[in-house]
Design a protein around this motif. Structure first.
Motif, mmCIF file in Angstrom:
data_model
loop_
_atom_site.group_PDB
_atom_site.id
_atom_site.type_symbol
_atom_site.label_atom_id
_atom_site.label_comp_id
_atom_site.label_asym_id
_atom_site.label_seq_id
_atom_site.Cartn_x
_atom_site.Cartn_y
_atom_site.Cartn_z
ATOM 1 N N ILE A 2 19.099 57.183 32.366
ATOM 2 C CA ILE A 2 20.529 57.230 32.070
ATOM 3 C C ILE A 2 20.762 57.626 30.623
ATOM 4 O O ILE A 2 21.678 58.425 30.329
ATOM 5 C CB ILE A 2 21.193 55.875 32.368
ATOM 6 N N ARG A 3 19.964 57.111 29.705
ATOM 7 C CA ARG A 3 20.122 57.484 28.287
ATOM 8 C C ARG A 3 19.933 58.979 28.112
ATOM 9 O O ARG A 3 20.699 59.631 27.394
ATOM 10 C CB ARG A 3 19.116 56.719 27.417
ATOM 11 N N ARG A 4 18.910 59.540 28.764
ATOM 12 C CA ARG A 4 18.682 60.993 28.668
ATOM 13 C C ARG A 4 19.856 61.755 29.265
ATOM 14 O O ARG A 4 20.308 62.764 28.710
ATOM 15 C CB ARG A 4 17.376 61.374 29.369
ATOM 16 N N ASP A 5 20.358 61.285 30.412
ATOM 17 C CA ASP A 5 21.504 61.953 31.047
ATOM 18 C C ASP A 5 22.727 61.902 30.132
ATOM 19 O O ASP A 5 23.425 62.912 29.970
ATOM 20 C CB ASP A 5 21.829 61.281 32.379
ATOM 21 N N PHE A 6 23.001 60.747 29.558
ATOM 22 C CA PHE A 6 24.139 60.623 28.636
ATOM 23 C C PHE A 6 23.986 61.584 27.454
ATOM 24 O O PHE A 6 24.954 62.230 27.035
ATOM 25 C CB PHE A 6 24.254 59.190 28.126
ATOM 26 N N ASP A 7 22.779 61.681 26.920
ATOM 27 C CA ASP A 7 22.541 62.572 25.768
ATOM 28 C C ASP A 7 22.801 64.026 26.145
ATOM 29 O O ASP A 7 23.442 64.770 25.393
ATOM 30 C CB ASP A 7 21.101 62.408 25.252
ATOM 31 N N ARG A 8 22.309 64.446 27.328
ATOM 32 C CA ARG A 8 22.499 65.837 27.750
ATOM 33 C C ARG A 8 23.976 66.123 28.013
ATOM 34 O O ARG A 8 24.492 67.192 27.652
ATOM 35 C CB ARG A 8 21.687 66.128 29.022
ATOM 36 N N LEU A 9 24.668 65.199 28.660
ATOM 37 C CA LEU A 9 26.090 65.398 28.940
ATOM 38 C C LEU A 9 26.913 65.393 27.657
ATOM 39 O O LEU A 9 27.905 66.117 27.551
ATOM 40 C CB LEU A 9 26.589 64.326 29.915
ATOM 41 N N ALA A 10 26.490 64.604 26.687
ATOM 42 C CA ALA A 10 27.185 64.602 25.391
ATOM 43 C C ALA A 10 27.005 65.938 24.685
ATOM 44 O O ALA A 10 27.939 66.452 24.041
ATOM 45 C CB ALA A 10 26.665 63.459 24.517
ATOM 46 N N GLU A 11 25.810 66.538 24.817
ATOM 47 C CA GLU A 11 25.563 67.851 24.210
ATOM 48 C C GLU A 11 26.492 68.908 24.798
ATOM 49 O O GLU A 11 26.877 69.857 24.116
ATOM 50 C CB GLU A 11 24.099 68.257 24.432
ATOM 51 N N GLN A 12 26.850 68.749 26.077
ATOM 52 C CA GLN A 12 27.760 69.682 26.744
ATOM 53 C C GLN A 12 29.228 69.283 26.566
ATOM 54 O O GLN A 12 30.113 69.885 27.171
ATOM 55 C CB GLN A 12 27.441 69.752 28.242
ATOM 56 N N GLN A 13 29.455 68.249 25.742
ATOM 57 C CA GLN A 13 30.809 67.750 25.474
ATOM 58 C C GLN A 13 31.508 67.265 26.747
ATOM 59 O O GLN A 13 32.732 67.357 26.886
ATOM 60 C CB GLN A 13 31.657 68.810 24.764
ATOM 61 N N MET A 14 30.718 66.728 27.660
ATOM 62 C CA MET A 14 31.266 66.174 28.890
ATOM 63 C C MET A 14 31.609 64.695 28.742
ATOM 64 O O MET A 14 32.317 64.126 29.566
ATOM 65 C CB MET A 14 30.262 66.347 30.032
ATOM 66 N N LEU A 15 31.058 64.066 27.703
ATOM 67 C CA LEU A 15 31.341 62.669 27.416
ATOM 68 C C LEU A 15 31.034 62.421 25.947
ATOM 69 O O LEU A 15 30.511 63.289 25.249
ATOM 70 C CB LEU A 15 30.515 61.734 28.326
ATOM 71 N N VAL A 16 31.378 61.233 25.479
ATOM 72 C CA VAL A 16 31.090 60.833 24.099
ATOM 73 C C VAL A 16 30.147 59.646 24.138
ATOM 74 O O VAL A 16 30.435 58.637 24.810
ATOM 75 C CB VAL A 16 32.386 60.466 23.357
ATOM 76 N N ARG A 17 29.017 59.776 23.442
ATOM 77 C CA ARG A 17 28.037 58.686 23.405
ATOM 78 C C ARG A 17 28.542 57.553 22.540
ATOM 79 O O ARG A 17 29.139 57.757 21.484
ATOM 80 C CB ARG A 17 26.700 59.183 22.848
#
Length: 259
Positions: free
Chosen positions: A36-51
């Protein structure tokens, strides 16, 4: 569960709850916290969420999930709505389709109708949605008119003055609106004002207007108004629609079809 499926599930949970903790998401999806941490990091890179520390929150104040991540949400309801809306279209008509997952299901239902398998054309489809045009272009019996304009990544819709120019020159028998909110008082609405402007123009060029929206969109407001409720002839939604909300639409003169 594949990475794409995890990402869709995570983004849907974020939209629903506003924030997610790593441990909470790991338990929900039955994967490790490290995944989940890796998924959150990748989605944050795509500006899909904020970590955040220990989790993530939705990106921005008014969050809109891009179309490619919406397709699994309420899929069966959208398919039923799509089929019901498609049944309202007569052979030989010109129909306008805005972008969105529900209107995409309308397009798919039109594509498999037996009485639209031939004709010159069997149907004219006017759309500003690139994905809908792409799906229907392989049907030689359909005349596909694409508005032109600048592509909006979240919805695959073409917007801007180039689209205005085409829509100003045509008329359609029926416009099918995909919306993020539909309310008796506040009307039909979208997240983006440029998208709403194109959809509004399509409504103005139509003989009749149909809103295709699952029950989660009803009684809600969104930032950019498309049209007043009075401009809508028919609402097609699912059976989970609140009876009191349905009654208010019917009292406003709107035919409501629940499927």
């Amino acid at each position: 569960m594949s990475r794409d499926a995890r990402w869709k599930a995570l983004l849907e949970l974020l939209v629903e709850r506003g924030r997610l903790d790593v441990e909470e998401a790991a338990a929900e999806l039955e994967v490790s916290a490290a995944t989940i941490r890796r998924d959150f990091d990748r989605l944050a890179e795509q500006q899909m969420l904020v970590r955040t520390r220990g989790g993530a929150v939705v990106h921005g104040v008014s969050y809109e999930l891009p179309l490619r991540y919406k397709t699994a949400r309420r899929a069966s309801e959208k398919q039923r709505i799509g089929a019901a809306v498609a049944s309202l279209v007569a052979p030989g008509e010109a129909v306008g389709l805005t972008g969105g997952t529900t209107t995409t299901e309308v397009a798919r239902a039109l594509a498999v109708r037996a009485d639209l398998a031939s004709g010159t054309p069997a149907l004219t489809v006017v759309t500003n949605a690139l994905n809908i045009a792409n799906e229907l272009a392989v049907r030689p019996q359909f005349k596909i008119v694409v508005t032109g304009g600048v592509a909006r990544a979240q919805s695959y819709e073409l917007i801007g003055p180039l689209a205005d120019g085409v829509l100003g020159q045509i008329t359609v028998d029926m416009a099918v609106l995909g919306v993020v909110a539909f309310d008796v008082v506040h009307g039909a609405a979208a997240h983006d004002e440029a998208e709403a402007a194109i959809n509004r123009l399509l409504c103005e060029r139509a003989g009749r207007v149909v809103v295709a929206a699952d029950s989660s969109k009803l009684g809600r407001r969104a930032f950019a108004r498309i049209c007043a409720a009075e401009a809508v002839d028919t609402l097609v939604t699912d059976e989970a629609a609140d009876p009191e909300t349905v009654r208010r639409f019917e009292d406003a003169g709107i035919r409501v079809v629940r499927v």
